[in-house]
Design an enzyme around this catalytic site. Structure first.
Site, mmCIF file in Angstrom:
data_model
loop_
_atom_site.group_PDB
_atom_site.id
_atom_site.type_symbol
_atom_site.label_atom_id
_atom_site.label_comp_id
_atom_site.label_asym_id
_atom_site.label_seq_id
_atom_site.Cartn_x
_atom_site.Cartn_y
_atom_site.Cartn_z
ATOM 1 N N GLU A 321 0.885 -1.238 -0.066
ATOM 2 C CA GLU A 321 -0.104 0.091 -0.006
ATOM 3 C C GLU A 321 1.076 1.311 0.164
ATOM 4 O O GLU A 321 0.613 2.131 0.743
ATOM 5 C CB GLU A 321 -1.003 0.071 1.330
ATOM 6 C CG GLU A 321 -1.634 -1.265 1.297
ATOM 7 C CD GLU A 321 -2.328 -1.352 2.532
ATOM 8 O OE1 GLU A 321 -2.059 -0.946 3.697
ATOM 9 O OE2 GLU A 321 -3.760 -2.050 2.820
ATOM 10 N N CYS A 417 -10.471 -0.428 7.886
ATOM 11 C CA CYS A 417 -9.909 1.080 8.286
ATOM 12 C C CYS A 417 -10.889 2.111 7.536
ATOM 13 O O CYS A 417 -10.704 3.302 8.260
ATOM 14 C CB CYS A 417 -8.537 1.091 8.188
ATOM 15 S SG CYS A 417 -7.860 0.783 6.563
#
Length: 655
Positions: A321, A417
């Site tokens: 990421e 998240c």
């Protein structure tokens, strides 16, 4: 520790009430749908969605039920972000039912807290003997940080101190474990977040030890001997995630490869990076640390000047990421995690507090209206974790290199998240509209709102009205309690051309110098003075830097702050066969059939078709092209009409 009973709002905090049709509807969606939906998801009561385990973990840790820890090691943070969003929502409008739900969750959290103040369900349930032994991977301080932020928001909204006192106990426990003193750990978390939270706690309580602990975590990162490397060696190089030994440790992934003041290039996990940069900017503003401020500027320039998507997305690869390298911004394998753009907005706001420079607000606006807003479906119940700029649904399902890209938003994630991060940002959007420097109020975002503050020693009420982002007329009414001299600064967006400003109907002289992208109007103001800003809202083409290879020979469409895209729902498939005419003008019109209604942009172009194709897979002859009307919609609305192709960057050619 003395329990808190009453604290005044942080110095300099602006009291802004949002009154805006566009963002008001988004925030109402969060209040009416998103927060209740996420409450059900956290309780594992959403049919067809991945289980959260978050509430269940706290019930086990509190002794209310038997069971095993479920979900990710950082699962606690989803509840924290939900509570933070609840706090901001309650500050907008009190809701006794929602408040009762939150209070019950807070009671549960208090029951799960350990006698010494420690709070983390993973280590309480699953590995109670391994606290603070894997900061690199296990997110203990990260989870604590999110709960501290939630505690501050909930206290400021309700005046209830239970969660705040719980988290002060945890913060004091952390302070007893970490620091420069003999016998304390010289470490820091692998995922930055605690640094931001401790600053919020310091601003609320005035307790300097929280500021000093935040500064310690920032200062310690990247120093030699490197704590994360030492910890990794002490664990026998074992990874929590794989259970195997690794031969190397990439410290740049955690931005721990260099001391923070020596960093110049955005590297590693993008969310961790921007959370850290935001904390650095906070500390620079509070302490006057010029070296820290200079590092923030360097990192900002690299990230937004060479590693940011046109939508305000950051993090170009799903491997970690993470950032990769300058100008590497692929459209179809992009990551651009929603949380990363939320963190970028956090960073931008803090850079605006460091210095009134419109480039920070330009990026804030870009990320907000495009990447963040586009991550949530218009029903409030489906979300993107990854925000691509080009989608071919079959490739998403059949190409392993694109499995992370989805053509439709999901109901929930095992790693959830992003949804609560969006909720807490949108419910606190009033904190991002203005900043104050000296005796000047800076308007960073054009969102209908009212605020009261003091400028130049005079009490002033300011109201803003606009139909942004569809129309470019913005009106600010200035009402000082008594005539007084101070400044009102209007951001002139980088996308605009030909902006006009009038004060009480009199146009300001054109060609006046801007101060770092703002038109600063300094005069003696009287009650009822009106500022009118006119920003031409015309659709226009945008081109990428010549070194940005993924967009060579392509153009994108932007209108105001909104980036546009093509969908196969309007243009048919494949979108890759369409080329936009280089010179044909655009036409614009409001289309009610899109969710919430939106301005649609149409242009002329060409489509290469299979009709007349005489070759096999390859041919010496070019496919014939026919004229076609091209329809573009705002990027934030894509994917709300079922699965289909989408494309931001469009080939350009022809007459």
């Amino acid at each position: 520790m003395n329990k808190i009973t009453e604290i005044q709002p942080a110095a300099g905090q602006l009291s802004v009430k949002l009154q805006d049709e566009f963002w008001g509807s988004c925030i109402k969606l969060v209040q009416d749908v998103v927060i209740p939906y996420q409450y059900e998801a956290l309780h594992d009561r959403v049919a067809g969605a991945e289980p959260s385990y978050a509430i269940a973990n706290f019930e086990i840790a509190a002794g209310r039920r038997e069971g095993e820890f479920g979900g990710m090691v950082f699962q606690d943070s989803d509840i924290a972000k939900w509570l933070e969003a609840v706090g901001y929502s309650l500050s907008i409008s009190r809701d006794p039912g929602l408040e009762a739900q939150a209070d019950a969750v807070i009671d549960l959290i208090g029951e799960a807290q350990q006698p010494d103040g420690y709070l983390n369900t993973y280590f309480t349930i699953k590995e109670p003997g391994k606290r603070w032994t894997n900061l690199h991977e296990c997110h203990e301080l990260y989870c604590a940080g999110h709960f501290i932020e939630a505690a501050v928001a909930y206290y400021e909204a309700t005046g209830k101190a239970k969660l705040l006192n719980i988290m002060r106990r945890m913060a004091d426990h952390i302070d007893s474990v970490f620091g420069p003193e003999e016998g304390k750990l010289k470490g820091y978390d692998g995922h930055q977040e605690i640094e931001l939270a401790l600053i919020k706690l310091y601003r609320l309580t005035g307790e300097k030890k929280y500021l000093e602990l935040s500064s310690f975590f920032i200062d310690q990162r990247g120093q030699e001997p490197n704590f994360l490397r030492q910890e990794w060696e002490a664990r026998g190089r074992l990874s929590y995630w794989t259970g195997t030994r690794s031969s190397s440790l990439d410290l740049s992934y955690n931005q721990a490869h260099l001391p923070v003041r020596e960093q110049s290039v955005a590297v590693g996990h993008s969310v961790r990076a921007v959370y850290m940069y935001a904390a650095m900017a906070d500390l620079a503003a509070l302490t006057g640390d010029e070296a820290l401020s200079d590092a923030c500027v360097r990192l900002w320039e690299n990230m937004t000047g060479k590693q940011m998507y046109i939508t305000g997305g950051i993090g170009s690869t799903h491997h970690g990421e993470a950032f990769t390298f300058d100008y590497d911004l692929p459209n179809d394998t992009v990551y651009a995690e929603t949380c990363a753009s939320v963190g970028l907005i956090f960073f931008a706001r803090r850079m605006l507090e460091l210095a009134p420079d419109a480039r920070y607000a330009d990026v804030l606006e870009r990320a907000l209206y495009n990447n963040v807003l586009g991550s949530m479906a218009q029903d409030g119940k489906h979300y993107f974790y990854v925000n691509p700029l080009e989608v071919w649904p079959q490739a998403c399902s059949c190409n392993p290199g694109k499995h992370h890209v989805k053509s439709e938003r999901q109901g929930w994630f095992g790693c959830a998240c992003c949804p609560p991060n969006v909720a807490r940002l949108l419910t606190s959007l009033n904190q991002y509209i203005y900043t104050v420097h000296g005796d000047t109020l800076y308007a960073n975002l054009y969102i209908g709102s009212t605020l009261n503050l003091k400028l130049g020693g005079t009490g002033v009420a300011v109201s803003q009205q606009s139909n942004y982002p569809w129309e470019g007329t913005v009106t600010l009414t200035v009402n000082p309690a008594a005539a007084g001299e101070f400044g009102i600064a209007l951001r002139i967006p980088s996308w605009s051309s030909g902006a006009e400003i009038r004060v009480n109907g009199v146009q300001l002289q054109p060609g006046g110098a801007l101060e770092q992208g703002y038109c600063v109007i300094r005069r003696v103001w009287s009650a009822g003075d009106i500022i009118e800003l006119q920003l031409p809202m015309e659709a226009h083409r945008v081109y990428a830097h010549p070194e940005l290879r993924a967009d060579a020979g392509r153009t994108a469409i932007q209108r105001g702050p909104l980036v546009y895209c093509l969908e196969s729902a309007d243009n048919g498939a494949p979108l890759s066969s369409i080329a936009l005419s280089e010179s044909a003008p655009f036409s614009e019109g409001f289309q009610d059939s899109l969710p919430g209604g939106a301005v649609v942009v149409k242009g002329k172009g060409w489509r290469s078709g299979r009709e007349g194709w005489s070759g096999g897979l390859y041919s010496r002859a070019k496919a014939p092209a026919a004229p076609v009307e091209v329809t573009a919609i705002p990027y934030y609305l894509w994917g709300n009409r079922g699965s289909g192709e989408m494309q931001v960057w469009i080939a350009e050619g022809g007459a």
